[in-house]
Design a protein around this motif. Structure first.
Motif, PDB file in Angstrom:
ATOM      1  N   THR A   1       0.841  -1.194   0.000  1.00 37.75           N
ATOM      2  CA  THR A   1       0.000   0.000   0.000  1.00 37.75           C
ATOM      3  C   THR A   1       0.879   1.249   0.000  1.00 37.75           C
ATOM      4  O   THR A   1       1.876   1.294   0.736  1.00 37.75           O
ATOM      5  N   PRO A   2       0.542   2.263  -0.801  1.00 35.10           N
ATOM      6  CA  PRO A   2       1.342   3.503  -0.789  1.00 35.10           C
ATOM      7  C   PRO A   2       1.426   4.105   0.609  1.00 35.10           C
ATOM      8  O   PRO A   2       0.439   4.131   1.366  1.00 35.10           O
ATOM      9  N   GLY A   3       2.612   4.571   0.979  1.00 29.42           N
ATOM     10  CA  GLY A   3       2.823   5.215   2.266  1.00 29.42           C
ATOM     11  C   GLY A   3       3.188   4.274   3.389  1.00 29.42           C
ATOM     12  O   GLY A   3       3.519   4.728   4.497  1.00 29.42           O
ATOM     13  N   THR A   4       3.165   2.971   3.133  1.00 23.75           N
ATOM     14  CA  THR A   4       3.486   1.985   4.160  1.00 23.75           C
ATOM     15  C   THR A   4       5.000   1.802   4.267  1.00 23.75           C
ATOM     16  O   THR A   4       5.701   1.761   3.263  1.00 23.75           O
ATOM     17  N   ALA A   5       5.498   1.699   5.496  1.00 20.87           N
ATOM     18  CA  ALA A   5       6.932   1.499   5.729  1.00 20.87           C
ATOM     19  C   ALA A   5       7.256   0.012   5.713  1.00 20.87           C
ATOM     20  O   ALA A   5       6.510  -0.812   6.262  1.00 20.87           O
ATOM     21  N   VAL A   6       8.377  -0.327   5.075  1.00 20.32           N
ATOM     22  CA  VAL A   6       8.814  -1.722   5.002  1.00 20.32           C
ATOM     23  C   VAL A   6      10.306  -1.806   5.291  1.00 20.32           C
ATOM     24  O   VAL A   6      11.051  -0.834   5.134  1.00 20.32           O
ATOM     25  N   ARG A   7      10.739  -2.980   5.753  1.00 21.41           N
ATOM     26  CA  ARG A   7      12.152  -3.316   5.790  1.00 21.41           C
ATOM     27  C   ARG A   7      12.486  -4.034   4.488  1.00 21.41           C
ATOM     28  O   ARG A   7      11.656  -4.773   3.946  1.00 21.41           O
ATOM     29  N   TYR A   8      13.687  -3.830   3.980  1.00 21.35           N
ATOM     30  CA  TYR A   8      14.052  -4.453   2.716  1.00 21.35           C
ATOM     31  C   TYR A   8      15.477  -5.003   2.781  1.00 21.35           C
ATOM     32  O   TYR A   8      16.291  -4.581   3.595  1.00 21.35           O
TER      33      TYR A   8
ATOM     34  N   HIS B   1      13.772   3.987  -6.290  1.00 18.98           N
ATOM     35  CA  HIS B   1      12.752   4.961  -6.718  1.00 18.98           C
ATOM     36  C   HIS B   1      12.017   4.450  -7.958  1.00 18.98           C
ATOM     37  O   HIS B   1      10.787   4.544  -8.051  1.00 18.98           O
ATOM     38  N   ARG B   2      12.768   3.893  -8.892  1.00 18.89           N
ATOM     39  CA  ARG B   2      12.196   3.395 -10.141  1.00 18.89           C
ATOM     40  C   ARG B   2      11.300   2.186  -9.905  1.00 18.89           C
ATOM     41  O   ARG B   2      10.398   1.899 -10.719  1.00 18.89           O
ATOM     42  N   ASN B   3      11.532   1.481  -8.798  1.00 24.53           N
ATOM     43  CA  ASN B   3      10.814   0.232  -8.545  1.00 24.53           C
ATOM     44  C   ASN B   3       9.849   0.312  -7.369  1.00 24.53           C
ATOM     45  O   ASN B   3       9.511  -0.707  -6.756  1.00 24.53           O
ATOM     46  N   GLY B   4       9.398   1.521  -7.049  1.00 22.71           N
ATOM     47  CA  GLY B   4       8.250   1.652  -6.169  1.00 22.71           C
ATOM     48  C   GLY B   4       8.492   1.866  -4.700  1.00 22.71           C
ATOM     49  O   GLY B   4       7.544   1.811  -3.903  1.00 22.71           O
ATOM     50  N   ILE B   5       9.753   2.121  -4.286  1.00 20.13           N
ATOM     51  CA  ILE B   5      10.004   2.438  -2.877  1.00 20.13           C
ATOM     52  C   ILE B   5      10.980   3.601  -2.769  1.00 20.13           C
ATOM     53  O   ILE B   5      11.799   3.819  -3.650  1.00 20.13           O
ATOM     54  N   GLU B   6      10.865   4.349  -1.674  1.00 20.54           N
ATOM     55  CA  GLU B   6      11.794   5.432  -1.362  1.00 20.54           C
ATOM     56  C   GLU B   6      12.517   5.087  -0.066  1.00 20.54           C
ATOM     57  O   GLU B   6      11.914   5.094   1.009  1.00 20.54           O
ATOM     58  N   PRO B   7      13.804   4.752  -0.128  1.00 22.13           N
ATOM     59  CA  PRO B   7      14.536   4.392   1.095  1.00 22.13           C
ATOM     60  C   PRO B   7      14.665   5.571   2.052  1.00 22.13           C
ATOM     61  O   PRO B   7      14.968   6.689   1.639  1.00 22.13           O
TER      62      PRO B   7
ATOM     63  N   ARG C   1      25.308  -5.680  -0.637  1.00 15.41           N
ATOM     64  CA  ARG C   1      24.030  -5.867   0.060  1.00 15.41           C
ATOM     65  C   ARG C   1      23.506  -4.501   0.522  1.00 15.41           C
ATOM     66  O   ARG C   1      24.210  -3.750   1.207  1.00 15.41           O
ATOM     67  N   PHE C   2      22.275  -4.220   0.125  1.00 11.77           N
ATOM     68  CA  PHE C   2      21.574  -3.023   0.596  1.00 11.77           C
ATOM     69  C   PHE C   2      20.411  -3.484   1.464  1.00 11.77           C
ATOM     70  O   PHE C   2      19.650  -4.370   1.082  1.00 11.77           O
ATOM     71  N   GLU C   3      20.292  -2.887   2.629  1.00 10.47           N
ATOM     72  CA  GLU C   3      19.162  -3.177   3.504  1.00 10.47           C
ATOM     73  C   GLU C   3      18.826  -1.953   4.316  1.00 10.47           C
ATOM     74  O   GLU C   3      19.660  -1.047   4.484  1.00 10.47           O
ATOM     75  N   GLY C   4      17.595  -1.915   4.838  1.00 10.87           N
ATOM     76  CA  GLY C   4      17.187  -0.745   5.604  1.00 10.87           C
ATOM     77  C   GLY C   4      15.681  -0.623   5.638  1.00 10.87           C
ATOM     78  O   GLY C   4      14.947  -1.619   5.657  1.00 10.87           O
ATOM     79  N   ILE C   5      15.221   0.619   5.621  1.00 16.51           N
ATOM     80  CA  ILE C   5      13.798   0.926   5.721  1.00 16.51           C
ATOM     81  C   ILE C   5      13.414   1.793   4.528  1.00 16.51           C
ATOM     82  O   ILE C   5      14.192   2.647   4.091  1.00 16.51           O
ATOM     83  N   ALA C   6      12.213   1.576   4.016  1.00 11.47           N
ATOM     84  CA  ALA C   6      11.739   2.356   2.867  1.00 11.47           C
ATOM     85  C   ALA C   6      10.238   2.545   2.973  1.00 11.47           C
ATOM     86  O   ALA C   6       9.551   1.841   3.720  1.00 11.47           O
ATOM     87  N   THR C   7       9.736   3.509   2.205  1.00 11.92           N
ATOM     88  CA  THR C   7       8.303   3.769   2.120  1.00 11.92           C
ATOM     89  C   THR C   7       7.814   3.360   0.736  1.00 11.92           C
ATOM     90  O   THR C   7       8.435   3.698  -0.272  1.00 11.92           O
ATOM     91  N   ILE C   8       6.711   2.651   0.699  1.00 10.91           N
ATOM     92  CA  ILE C   8       6.142   2.229  -0.581  1.00 10.91           C
ATOM     93  C   ILE C   8       5.524   3.435  -1.285  1.00 10.91           C
ATOM     94  O   ILE C   8       4.744   4.187  -0.689  1.00 10.91           O
ATOM     95  N   THR C   9       5.887   3.621  -2.560  1.00 13.25           N
ATOM     96  CA  THR C   9       5.316   4.708  -3.361  1.00 13.25           C
ATOM     97  C   THR C   9       4.456   4.183  -4.506  1.00 13.25           C
ATOM     98  O   THR C   9       3.429   4.776  -4.827  1.00 13.25           O
TER      99      THR C   9
END
Length: 221
Positions: A106-113, A149-155, A182-190
């Protein structure tokens, strides 16, 4: 209204805990071309195309000092565990249906990646084909920000750590070293649609060698 998902679009994840004393495991870990073939052998080969393409097969190797866990993701069908050599895993294969997670986006939801990726850029050489150069440090982080950014999340948090090069054989004896970060962290779904596509089909180069699998989970504030 309830939406049903057809089996053809179901996304599966299999988790294999590898036995590091097994000679087949050791051979596969030394050469990701062997590992790629091993994973492809867990899927039907009568589709008219490569199993990796037919089933969007992606994988990532999670290593610690004493353990190795192999994550294998696919769409439409999961792995055939009976095709594994005897003693290849230390525990029964664990399976998960990722479709509910993908439907939850869902847009605006925070995720770990988390993703092991091959950040590269093409360097132009006059009169010759552009040469691909591996990126490190800030350049690699910028690369990931752009791809994310191109794939739907903003870290909002990016932790980057270089992995050992992925070793793979090419043309028989020739060895290739593929850069991995390896990239990991938190992002927001856009963009949920773009993110779903990125999760199921992968991001960047080196997907046949364990790179490009983007994993997410809900982030608990």
């Amino acid at each position: 209204m309830t939406t049903t998902t057809t089996p053809a679009t179901t996304t599966h994840l299999a988790q294999l805990h590898l036995d590091l004393t097994n000679r087949n495991v050791l051979s596969d870990l030394r050469d990701h071309t062997n590992l790629h073939r091993r994973i492809c052998g867990l899927f039907p080969d009568n589709t008219g195309t490569a199993p990796r393409t037919a089933y969007n097969v992606l994988y990532r190797l999670e290593r610690t000092e004493n353990t190795a866990t192999l994550l294998v993701q696919s769409t439409g069908i999961t792995i055939n565990r009976t095709a594994l050599p005897a003693g290849y895993t230390t525990n029964p294969v664990e399976y998960r249906d990722l479709t509910p997670l993908l439907d939850w986006l869902t847009p605006g939801t925070a995720v770990r990646y988390r993703i092991d990726a091959n950040p590269i850029k093409a360097v132009s050489i006059p009169g010759r084909r552009g040469r691909r150069t591996a990126l490190r440090g800030d350049d690699a982080v910028i690369w990931w920000q752009q791809r994310a950014h191109r794939n739907g999340i903003e870290p909002t948090l990016i932790l980057d750590s270089p992995n050992p090069p992925v070793l793979a054989s090419r043309n028989g004896a020739q060895r290739a070293k593929i850069a991995s970060v390896r990239f990991e962290g938190i992002a927001t779904i856009t963009e949920p649609t773009a993110l779903r596509h990125a999760i199921t089909t992968g991001i960047g180069q080196g997907r046949a060698y364990g790179l490009g699998l983007l994993s997410i989970a809900p982030h608990q504030q």
